[in-house]
Design an enzyme around this catalytic site. Structure first.
Site, short mmCIF file in Angstrom:
data_model
loop_
_atom_site.label_atom_id
_atom_site.label_comp_id
_atom_site.label_asym_id
_atom_site.label_seq_id
_atom_site.Cartn_x
_atom_site.Cartn_y
_atom_site.Cartn_z
N ARG A 90 0.89 -1.43 -0.05
CA ARG A 90 -0.10 0.12 -0.03
C ARG A 90 0.89 1.28 -0.13
NH1 ARG A 90 -4.49 1.89 4.60
NH2 ARG A 90 -4.91 3.95 3.74
N ASN A 144 -10.71 -3.93 -1.21
CA ASN A 144 -10.72 -2.98 -2.09
C ASN A 144 -9.73 -3.69 -3.32
OD1 ASN A 144 -12.21 -0.72 -1.31
ND2 ASN A 144 -10.77 -0.72 0.30
N CYS A 164 -19.26 -1.77 1.29
CA CYS A 164 -18.35 -0.53 1.40
C CYS A 164 -19.00 0.21 2.66
CB CYS A 164 -18.14 0.15 0.21
SG CYS A 164 -17.02 1.87 0.49
N HIS A 194 -16.51 3.54 -4.66
CA HIS A 194 -15.66 5.05 -3.97
C HIS A 194 -15.75 6.07 -5.22
CE1 HIS A 194 -12.58 2.76 -1.24
NE2 HIS A 194 -13.80 2.74 -0.66
N TYR A 244 -14.18 10.44 -1.64
CA TYR A 244 -13.14 9.97 -2.57
C TYR A 244 -13.30 10.94 -3.98
CZ TYR A 244 -12.22 5.75 -0.07
OH TYR A 244 -11.82 4.99 0.93
#
Length: 421
Positions: A90, A144, A164, A194, A244
């Site tokens: 990440r 995700n 989500c 998102h 987002y």
């Protein structure tokens, strides 16, 4: 009833366990299996999970295993919350895109594509194991990028619904601002995972009074501050975008901001180290306050509600989920995965009707859906050209020079996770 959580060694998991314990009348779990390849984390998380159940007098049995096949055997539902490559991967997703002047984020843009390429093959392998163990088991995907992963699962014929926590987060915030019970708040939540907008906030149900104009008039500053967007933008839109959308509406500002501070992954990694130390304390028998800063707020309530509905144990009849479009948004193919209000039951999720969308939203949804088509193709089939095309199609990239540089970086940073590289 048996549930399995793949990625059960996550520091998120105590949030889920707390929800299972509090909401046991909604979802009466008899056996819960936490599955994770990291045995050391499993020991810590599993120990705390058992203490949380014990403190709240939950009679369910909690076990842990590193063996996926053993963990999902005879499970009625399997929750996926895994992170291939961990926080180290990440951290890369959030940093190397900045070298090309693009947003570094783990679920959208170039970083989101990297995560999809690492994740889809692993999730499909797990799903096949679930199907062999119990063809009737439901898969609830919290991994995700949820939209792409859920689409991969559905196209492979799995019984899957994506989840989500953005919608339930808005529901709770709006309920607090309006001083009403969260169960009274119904969202006209539309878009892709998102990439969503709250087009209405209704009291009492899907056909209730739309109080969004009142909410924005009286609490617009609070909403804007929470989204980190200017109040005048929210007022001009007249809707509430997901936070987002800031990556799209303020791209260059966000890139400059991200270049001046440590990545979110670095912050989370430090937080996880502290959380795991807490989880090892044999006197701790509740989720610590620090966990609220980790993310995933209200995930447990959403997961319990969805699992209960899918397994025929009650649950809310209408929930926000990720599922096939099937004509709901007429400008998208039927097999696109959208995030909307849907009727949920033991047969799965059926989206509610959505009014015609303003081109401002429909255009971006269509663009990102096209990117997701290409992203899934790259995840399933591999190849530098497929990666390049997906990046070029993404509205946060969209330039040949950027796409070339990002393709090289993506492959270089993820080679160990890409069988074709």
């Amino acid at each position: 009833m048996k549930l399995a959580v793949v990625g059960g060694g996550s520091t998120y998991t105590p949030e889920l366990i707390d929800g299972f314990a509090r909401l046991r009348d909604t979802l009466p779990i008899e056996e819960l299996v936490l599955v994770d390849p990291a045995a050391d984390r499993l020991d810590l998380v599993g120990g705390l999970a058992r203490r949380i159940f014990a403190k709240q007098d939950h009679a369910g049995r909690i076990t842990t295993t590193t063996d996926i096949d053993a963990g999902v055997a005879d499970a009625d539902a399997v929750l996926l919350q895994l992170r291939v490559g961990g926080q180290a991967a990440r951290n890369k997703d959030e940093t190397w895109p900045l070298e090309c002047g693009c947003v570094g984020q783990e679920t959208t843009g170039a970083g989101g594509l990297a995560k999809a390429l690492r994740t889809v093959p692993v999730v499909l392998d797990i799903a096949e194991r679930v199907r062999r163990a119990n063809p009737d088991a439901w898969i609830i995907d919290f991994t995700n990028p949820v939209g792409i992963v859920t689409r991969a699962l559905l196209q492979a014929g799995h019984k899957a619904v994506g989840l989500c926590n953005v919608a339930i987060g808005f529901q709770r915030k709006f309920a607090r601002l309006l001083d009403v019970n969260p169960s009274e708040v119904h969202l006209d939540h539309v878009g892709l995972n998102h990439l969503t907008w709250e087009l209405g906030v209704r009291l009492g149900g899907p056909d209730g009074e739309n109080v969004l104009p009142k909410l924005l008039a009286e609490h617009g500053d609070a909403v804007a501050d929470d989204l980190r967007m200017p109040r005048q933008v929210i007022d001009r839109l007249g809707v509430v975008p997901s936070y987002y959308l800031r990556y799209f509406y303020s791209h260059d500002e966000v890139v400059r901001e991200l270049g001046t501070k440590p990545s979110r992954a670095a912050e989370v990694a430090a937080m996880e180290k502290e959380l795991l130390a807490m989880y090892g304390d044999p006197t701790l028998d509740e989720k610590p306050e620090l966990l609220a800063k980790r993310g995933g707020a209200f995930y447990s309530e959403a997961a319990v509600d969805l699992a209960a509905s899918l397994l025929g144990n009650g649950g809310s009849p209408v929930q926000v989920v990720n599922t096939y479009n099937n004509g709901t948004l007429p400008f998208l193919p039927d097999d696109a995965v959208i995030e909307v209000q849907a009727r949920v039951g033991h047969d799965g999720a059926t989206p509610l009707a959505v009014p015609a969308l303003d081109p401002l939203y429909a255009g971006l949804i269509a663009n990102v859906t096209a990117y997701e088509d290409l992203a899934l193709e790259a995840a399933l089939r591999g190849g530098r050209d497929r990666v390049f095309k997906a990046l070029l199609a993404h509205p946060l990239i969209g330039q040949y020079e950027y796409a070339e540089g990002l393709t090289d970086r993506l492959i270089a940073h993820n080679r160990e996770h890409l069988a074709w590289a």
